[in-house]
Design a protein around this motif. Structure first.
Motif, PDB file in Angstrom:
ATOM      1  N   UNK A 284     -33.530  36.219 -30.783  1.00 56.17           N
ATOM      2  CA  UNK A 284     -34.853  35.967 -30.203  1.00 56.17           C
ATOM      3  C   UNK A 284     -35.045  34.461 -30.034  1.00 56.17           C
ATOM      4  N   UNK A 285     -35.830  34.094 -29.004  1.00 54.69           N
ATOM      5  CA  UNK A 285     -36.024  32.673 -28.703  1.00 54.69           C
ATOM      6  C   UNK A 285     -37.525  32.400 -28.583  1.00 54.69           C
ATOM      7  N   UNK A 286     -38.005  31.440 -29.373  1.00 54.73           N
ATOM      8  CA  UNK A 286     -39.404  31.052 -29.321  1.00 54.73           C
ATOM      9  C   UNK A 286     -39.608  30.223 -28.055  1.00 54.73           C
ATOM     10  N   UNK A 287     -40.368  30.773 -27.112  1.00 52.06           N
ATOM     11  CA  UNK A 287     -40.495  30.116 -25.803  1.00 52.06           C
ATOM     12  C   UNK A 287     -41.229  28.777 -25.935  1.00 52.06           C
ATOM     13  N   UNK A 288     -42.211  28.731 -26.838  1.00 56.36           N
ATOM     14  CA  UNK A 288     -42.996  27.501 -26.924  1.00 56.36           C
ATOM     15  C   UNK A 288     -42.253  26.348 -27.595  1.00 56.36           C
ATOM     16  N   UNK A 289     -41.509  26.629 -28.642  1.00 54.13           N
ATOM     17  CA  UNK A 289     -40.774  25.538 -29.321  1.00 54.13           C
ATOM     18  C   UNK A 289     -39.356  25.392 -28.777  1.00 54.13           C
ATOM     19  N   UNK A 290     -38.881  26.418 -28.067  1.00 57.84           N
ATOM     20  CA  UNK A 290     -37.509  26.424 -27.574  1.00 57.84           C
ATOM     21  C   UNK A 290     -36.484  26.730 -28.667  1.00 57.84           C
ATOM     22  N   UNK A 291     -36.959  27.074 -29.867  1.00 56.94           N
ATOM     23  CA  UNK A 291     -36.025  27.285 -30.986  1.00 56.94           C
ATOM     24  C   UNK A 291     -35.539  28.732 -31.081  1.00 56.94           C
ATOM     25  N   UNK A 292     -34.305  28.870 -31.525  1.00 60.95           N
ATOM     26  CA  UNK A 292     -33.758  30.200 -31.823  1.00 60.95           C
ATOM     27  C   UNK A 292     -34.333  30.715 -33.136  1.00 60.95           C
ATOM     28  N   UNK A 293     -34.337  32.064 -33.267  1.00 58.92           N
ATOM     29  CA  UNK A 293     -34.747  32.663 -34.539  1.00 58.92           C
ATOM     30  C   UNK A 293     -33.605  32.655 -35.550  1.00 58.92           C
ATOM     31  N   UNK A 294     -32.381  32.589 -35.048  1.00 56.20           N
ATOM     32  CA  UNK A 294     -31.187  32.676 -35.904  1.00 56.20           C
ATOM     33  C   UNK A 294     -31.162  33.962 -36.713  1.00 56.20           C
ATOM     34  N   UNK A 295     -31.369  35.072 -36.043  1.00 55.35           N
ATOM     35  CA  UNK A 295     -31.404  36.380 -36.700  1.00 55.35           C
ATOM     36  C   UNK A 295     -30.396  37.339 -36.076  1.00 55.35           C
ATOM     37  N   UNK A 296     -29.528  37.882 -36.916  1.00 50.04           N
ATOM     38  CA  UNK A 296     -28.724  39.030 -36.492  1.00 50.04           C
ATOM     39  C   UNK A 296     -29.532  40.265 -36.919  1.00 50.04           C
ATOM     40  N   UNK A 297     -30.103  40.949 -35.945  1.00 54.62           N
ATOM     41  CA  UNK A 297     -30.985  42.088 -36.257  1.00 54.62           C
ATOM     42  C   UNK A 297     -30.412  43.357 -35.625  1.00 54.62           C
ATOM     43  N   UNK A 298     -31.042  44.492 -35.928  1.00 61.67           N
ATOM     44  CA  UNK A 298     -30.582  45.718 -35.254  1.00 61.67           C
ATOM     45  C   UNK A 298     -30.903  45.691 -33.755  1.00 61.67           C
ATOM     46  N   UNK A 299     -31.889  44.876 -33.351  1.00 64.83           N
ATOM     47  CA  UNK A 299     -32.171  44.747 -31.906  1.00 64.83           C
ATOM     48  C   UNK A 299     -31.058  43.968 -31.202  1.00 64.83           C
ATOM     49  N   UNK A 300     -30.397  43.057 -31.923  1.00 67.98           N
ATOM     50  CA  UNK A 300     -29.280  42.318 -31.322  1.00 67.98           C
ATOM     51  C   UNK A 300     -28.221  43.296 -30.803  1.00 67.98           C
ATOM     52  N   UNK A 301     -28.070  44.423 -31.517  1.00 64.74           N
ATOM     53  CA  UNK A 301     -26.998  45.380 -31.191  1.00 64.74           C
ATOM     54  C   UNK A 301     -27.392  46.388 -30.102  1.00 64.74           C
ATOM     55  N   UNK A 302     -28.496  46.102 -29.407  1.00 67.21           N
ATOM     56  CA  UNK A 302     -28.868  46.974 -28.281  1.00 67.21           C
ATOM     57  C   UNK A 302     -28.184  46.538 -26.990  1.00 67.21           C
ATOM     58  N   UNK A 303     -27.295  45.556 -27.065  1.00 67.09           N
ATOM     59  CA  UNK A 303     -26.640  45.074 -25.831  1.00 67.09           C
ATOM     60  C   UNK A 303     -25.873  46.190 -25.123  1.00 67.09           C
ATOM     61  N   UNK A 304     -25.155  47.042 -25.883  1.00 75.26           N
ATOM     62  CA  UNK A 304     -24.375  48.113 -25.224  1.00 75.26           C
ATOM     63  C   UNK A 304     -25.304  49.118 -24.564  1.00 75.26           C
ATOM     64  N   UNK A 305     -26.404  49.430 -25.265  1.00 76.19           N
ATOM     65  CA  UNK A 305     -27.426  50.341 -24.713  1.00 76.19           C
ATOM     66  C   UNK A 305     -27.938  49.819 -23.369  1.00 76.19           C
ATOM     67  N   UNK A 306     -28.012  48.488 -23.258  1.00 78.47           N
ATOM     68  CA  UNK A 306     -28.507  47.906 -21.996  1.00 78.47           C
ATOM     69  C   UNK A 306     -27.406  47.801 -20.946  1.00 78.47           C
ATOM     70  N   UNK A 307     -26.174  48.153 -21.330  1.00 75.76           N
ATOM     71  CA  UNK A 307     -25.053  48.101 -20.384  1.00 75.76           C
ATOM     72  C   UNK A 307     -24.271  46.801 -20.433  1.00 75.76           C
ATOM     73  N   UNK A 308     -24.468  46.003 -21.492  1.00 80.70           N
ATOM     74  CA  UNK A 308     -23.783  44.703 -21.576  1.00 80.70           C
ATOM     75  C   UNK A 308     -22.726  44.730 -22.685  1.00 80.70           C
ATOM     76  N   UNK A 309     -21.487  44.414 -22.309  1.00 81.07           N
ATOM     77  CA  UNK A 309     -20.398  44.363 -23.290  1.00 81.07           C
ATOM     78  C   UNK A 309     -20.302  42.971 -23.890  1.00 81.07           C
TER      79      UNK A 309
END
Ligand code: GLC
Length: 420
Positions: A284-309
């Motif tokens: 996740x990326x904070x749009x206002x500060x431009x900073x990353x969250x630095x989180x490996x979450x279960x949402x990170x692993x939805x890339x395949x579900x979205x069709x992205x390898x």
């Protein structure tokens, strides 16, 4: 093949769906969540589709009856007042045809609607025709109001459906909830407070709701005023997938899908904008500060579900799943922010596993998909249809007799299910 001991689990799951049915919509669980929640309802429809297709269509049609004039489909519809839930309709001040909250939730609905249509096109045709323009308008609302570099942003932690994940810690710290006033939480009278968000979180949740209500949920005003805007992997991957499925549905209905195809390209670029190369993970990326969250979450692993390898994500997946007995944890167990029982800061959620598993299977990782399905089935068989689970011990946490856990059992995890 039918596993005899799982028959009763199928029956239990059906009883939970029927028991949480309030006539046209399903509550996530009695007491803790007494209304219709957006993505919970879409999962419920997927569950009902396994046993009662008309009821499945009714679930999503009731959800879309709450759609606002600007296209937004709210995250909660308050069909019948229930003083046992806070914050209720008066705090939100939703401006749609049904009393509601003022934010949305990850749009998984199009995907399950497409699946339901595919299961029985004849029975689904009239429903699909009725819903298609409504979904189109909802997806367009995200594209109009929520994009940053093509990634989908949230304006409230509840909008991502991952309320207190460490992904928002940076953006939440930037909020000073001055003037939020006194209020009485109800969630902590239903569930052990150590499994729920803290008062620090709740003050900020409410402060954001109060601001939205004051601005009458006008999106242009929110864009200017709200000090919380985070580009989110849940929303981005889920909408990308939903647009692909809406395009398929549109084609089946003979509709022009060129706008949807352009949205897909935008969202594909947006998904890549969530790649945190230092972390080696979608983040996740904070749009206002431009900073990353630095989180490996279960949402990170939805890339395949979205069709992205991504080979890097596969390595992350193998690392994280090896760290716990019941994957996929909502936050990396090797992080010092990991908290195995506190909601989205560590626990495993069955419905997220289902989405991750669908993606893995589709992108050619059948072994991992099967292992995840089996681990989720074991978790539910051993520990019940809980809201979420401790990823280390499997202990159930949060609410019980949970709709989406029952739904994913029937539609995806049950050993009696022939396909994933
Ligand atoms: C919590 C969850 C959210 C879910 C809701 C109802 O707020 O974080 O994802 O939709 O409960 O189950």
């Amino acid at each position: 093949m039918t596993a005899p001991d799982s028959i009763s689990l199928d029956d239990q799951a059906i009883d939970i769906l029927r028991g949480n049915d309030r006539g046209g919509y399903t509550v996530p669980t009695a007491g803790l969540y007494p209304y219709q929640w957006n993505w919970d309802s879409a999962f419920a429809a997927w569950g009902f589709a396994q046993i009662d297709m008309p009821r499945a269509w009714q679930e999503v049609e009731t959800l879309f009856a709450g759609q606002w004039a600007d296209g937004m489909v709210p995250h909660i519809l308050f069909h019948k007042p229930d003083p046992d839930y806070f914050p209720g309709p008066g705090v939100w001040g939703g401006v749609g045809p049904v009393a509601s909250s003022g934010i949305s939730q990850p749009p998984v609905a199009a995907t399950f609607i497409w699946l339901m249509y595919e299961m029985n096109p004849d029975a689904g045709l009239a429903h699909a025709r009725n819903l298609f323009p409504k979904i189109l308008a909802w997806h367009q609302w995200f594209m109009d109001w929520r994009l940053d570099q093509g990634a989908v942003c949230i304006t409230h932690p509840w909008e991502a459906g991952r309320d207190n994940t460490p992904d928002w810690d940076g953006a939440m710290a930037g909020i000073d909830p001055v003037g939020v006033g006194e209020y009485k939480r109800r969630d902590t009278s239903h569930v052990d407070p150590s499994m729920r968000p803290t008062k620090y979180d709740y003050d900020r949740y409410l402060w954001l709701v109060q601001m939205g209500n004051r601005l009458k949920w006008d999106q242009a005003a929110l864009l200017k005023e709200i000090p919380f805007r985070v580009a989110d992997p849940t929303m981005t991957f889920v909408l990308l997938r939903a647009q692909r499925d809406l395009s398929l549905l549109g084609q089946a209905l003979g509709e022009d899908v060129s706008v949807i195809e352009r949205h897909i390209e935008t969202l594909e670029t947006g998904a890549q904008s969530l790649w945190n190369s230092d972390l080696g993970c979608f983040d996740a990326r904070d749009v206002q500060s431009g900073k990353w969250s630095n989180c490996v979450s279960n949402a990170s692993f939805l890339n395949w579900y979205s069709g992205i390898d991504s080979p890097d994500m596969l390595a992350q997946y193998d690392r994280v799943t090896a760290l716990c007995s019941y994957p996929v944890p909502s936050h990396d167990p090797s992080s010092d922010r990991f908290d195995p029982k506190r909601y989205w800061r560590g626990p495993t959620w069955g419905m997220m596993n289902a989405l991750i598993g669908i993606g893995l299977a589709e992108r050619g990782f059948a072994d991992r998909a099967e292992a995840l399905g089996t681990a989720t089935a074991d978790l539910i068989a051993d520990h019940g249809f809980a809201e979420y689970f401790d990823p280390m011990t499997g202990e159930p946490a949060g609410g019980g007799t949970f709709t989406w856990t029952a739904a994913i059992w029937l539609a995806w995890a049950s050993p009696n299910k022939e396909t994933t």
